[in-house]
Design a protein around this motif. Structure first.
Motif, PDB file in Angstrom:
ATOM      1  N   GLN A 197      -0.523  -4.928  -5.462  1.00 35.66           N
ATOM      2  CA  GLN A 197      -0.486  -3.408  -5.544  1.00 35.66           C
ATOM      3  C   GLN A 197      -1.856  -2.921  -4.775  1.00 35.66           C
ATOM      4  O   GLN A 197      -2.794  -3.231  -5.561  1.00 35.66           O
ATOM      5  N   ALA A 198      -2.126  -2.234  -3.850  1.00 36.67           N
ATOM      6  CA  ALA A 198      -3.234  -1.646  -3.321  1.00 36.67           C
ATOM      7  C   ALA A 198      -3.088  -0.087  -3.369  1.00 36.67           C
ATOM      8  O   ALA A 198      -2.548   0.599  -2.506  1.00 36.67           O
ATOM      9  N   HIS A 199      -3.309   0.668  -4.539  1.00 39.57           N
ATOM     10  CA  HIS A 199      -3.240   1.996  -4.716  1.00 39.57           C
ATOM     11  C   HIS A 199      -4.197   2.904  -3.976  1.00 39.57           C
ATOM     12  O   HIS A 199      -5.346   2.526  -4.234  1.00 39.57           O
ATOM     13  N   LEU A 200      -3.890   3.694  -3.265  1.00 42.65           N
ATOM     14  CA  LEU A 200      -4.796   4.492  -2.493  1.00 42.65           C
ATOM     15  C   LEU A 200      -5.785   5.150  -3.342  1.00 42.65           C
ATOM     16  O   LEU A 200      -6.958   5.325  -2.958  1.00 42.65           O
TER      17      LEU A 200
ATOM     18  N   ASP B 209       3.295  -1.274   4.279  1.00 43.19           N
ATOM     19  CA  ASP B 209       3.805  -0.142   3.231  1.00 43.19           C
ATOM     20  C   ASP B 209       5.251   0.031   3.801  1.00 43.19           C
ATOM     21  O   ASP B 209       5.926  -0.505   4.621  1.00 43.19           O
TER      22      ASP B 209
ATOM     23  N   VAL C 244      -0.995  -6.796   5.046  1.00 39.69           N
ATOM     24  CA  VAL C 244      -0.894  -5.314   4.292  1.00 39.69           C
ATOM     25  C   VAL C 244       0.368  -4.830   4.904  1.00 39.69           C
ATOM     26  O   VAL C 244       0.689  -4.815   6.054  1.00 39.69           O
TER      27      VAL C 244
ATOM     28  N   LEU D 137      -6.475  -0.282   3.903  1.00 44.12           N
ATOM     29  CA  LEU D 137      -6.655  -1.549   3.717  1.00 44.12           C
ATOM     30  C   LEU D 137      -7.118  -2.609   4.703  1.00 44.12           C
ATOM     31  O   LEU D 137      -8.235  -3.049   4.597  1.00 44.12           O
TER      32      LEU D 137
ATOM     33  N   CYS E 134       2.615   4.857  -0.605  1.00 46.82           N
ATOM     34  CA  CYS E 134       2.303   5.824  -1.268  1.00 46.82           C
ATOM     35  C   CYS E 134       2.950   7.096  -0.886  1.00 46.82           C
ATOM     36  O   CYS E 134       3.863   7.053   0.236  1.00 46.82           O
TER      37      CYS E 134
ATOM     38  N   LEU F 250      -8.341   2.183  -3.245  1.00 49.95           N
ATOM     39  CA  LEU F 250      -8.824   2.220  -1.697  1.00 49.95           C
ATOM     40  C   LEU F 250      -9.550   3.409  -1.591  1.00 49.95           C
ATOM     41  O   LEU F 250     -10.150   3.792  -0.585  1.00 49.95           O
TER      42      LEU F 250
ATOM     43  N   CYS G 291       0.952  -1.117   0.110  1.00 50.08           N
ATOM     44  CA  CYS G 291       0.035  -0.069  -0.018  1.00 50.08           C
ATOM     45  C   CYS G 291       0.701   1.303  -0.077  1.00 50.08           C
ATOM     46  O   CYS G 291       0.305   2.584   0.312  1.00 50.08           O
TER      47      CYS G 291
ATOM     48  N   TYR H  33      -0.560   4.218   5.169  1.00 55.45           N
ATOM     49  CA  TYR H  33      -1.370   3.895   4.270  1.00 55.45           C
ATOM     50  C   TYR H  33      -2.057   2.514   4.410  1.00 55.45           C
ATOM     51  O   TYR H  33      -2.927   2.325   4.090  1.00 55.45           O
ATOM     52  N   CYS H  34      -1.220   1.563   4.804  1.00 57.21           N
ATOM     53  CA  CYS H  34      -1.594   0.113   4.685  1.00 57.21           C
ATOM     54  C   CYS H  34      -2.784   0.029   5.878  1.00 57.21           C
ATOM     55  O   CYS H  34      -3.592  -0.873   5.597  1.00 57.21           O
TER      56      CYS H  34
END
Length: 285
Positions: free
Chosen positions: A50-53, A97, A95, A107, A28, A57, A26, A103-104
């Motif tokens: 990848q989990a992009h903000l 970062d 999760v 999620l 960013c 998210l 996550c 940021y994580c």
């Protein structure tokens, strides 16, 4: 099942166990969102998705459930994205970062909101993983696994809307904790939103105060003592958390749970929605 934190050693054991799991990066840069893709391509935990903000998210489309800079997508929209990655209800989610859990946590909270309890933040983030020689990838992301159906379950975490929060401000049954830096909280500066200040009566607990100098979460005992000092006798069950846009406040939510103070609520619109809503009071101190 890991539901709050997972250590790098526990993640290594999970990798060797044969249990179904998925790791999400996550990472960013709030001021330079395009850097998320650069960081992911440069180095990430082996096999991580990848989990992009901004892309995954949060959303500004018709499926957004609140206002502010990073609105939550609907539960259905988010579940569909998880399914497109091949993530299932039977999997453990990990999760992380490289930003001090800034940021994580988003999620982590969102998966709880979808009713998925098996999600944990990697304590120490990517830096801790690299420090023990954990396997990493770089370059383009791996192809997605076969898509699956991620089924929604009753929410395990709750959020509060501006309409619900505003009438309660100043009442004894509400305690607001603001996770932004002290200067932003006091209204001395505001680099992002159009109005400086804070919600009247809010307490200030910058999210990074939950971590040690080495980047790990403080012990449950230390966290409990610090939050009890902040609350000064207020009932922990009355707490609602916010920050600038509902992202970096989640480490405070997680820290209160680690401290044994129970599950608390999120105000996802946060200061970015509050200060843009006509007629709502803004304080400085």
């Amino acid at each position: 099942m890991y539901t709050t934190l997972i250590s790098v050693q526990q993640l290594k054991e999970l990798q060797a166990s044969g249990q179904a799991f998925m790791v999400f990066d996550c990472s960013c840069d709030l001021m330079k969102p395009e850097m998320a893709d650069v960081m992911f391509a440069t180095v990430r935990i082996q096999g991580a998705r990848q989990a992009h903000l901004d892309r995954n998210l949060s959303t500004h489309g018709p499926t957004a459930v609140n206002g502010g800079r990073h609105p939550l997508p609907s539960r259905e929209t988010f579940a569909a994205w998880l399914g497109s990655l091949g993530f299932t209800n039977e999997m453990q989610a990990v999760v992380y970062d490289r930003n001090g859990a800034n940021y994580c946590g988003r999620l982590w909270w969102m998966l709880k909101w979808l009713g998925h309890d098996a999600v944990a933040v990697l304590d120490g983030g990517l830096q801790a993983w690299q420090a023990v020689g954990g396997a990493v990838d770089s370059g383009a992301a791996l192809p997605a696994q076969a898509s699956s159906k991620f089924a929604l379950k009753p929410a395990l975490r709750e959020w509060v809307s501006t309409a619900d929060l505003a009438p309660q401000v100043g009442h004894a049954n509400l305690t607001i904790i603001d996770a932004r830096g002290a200067a932003r909280y006091r209204g001395e500066m505001e680099p992002i939103d159009p109005v400086a200040g804070h919600i009247p009566g809010a307490l200030n607990r910058p999210f990074n105060e939950n971590l040690t100098a080495e980047g790990f979460f403080k012990s449950p005992q230390v966290l409990r003592a610090e939050f009890e000092t902040l609350l000064a006798g207020r009932d922990a069950s009355t707490v609602v958390h916010h920050c600038g846009s509902g992202v970096s406040t989640v480490p405070n939510i997680l820290a209160m749970e680690l401290a044994g103070l129970g599950v608390t609520r999120l105000y996802p619109g946060s200061w970015s929605e509050w200060c843009n809503t006509p007629g709502l009071p803004c304080a400085k101190s």
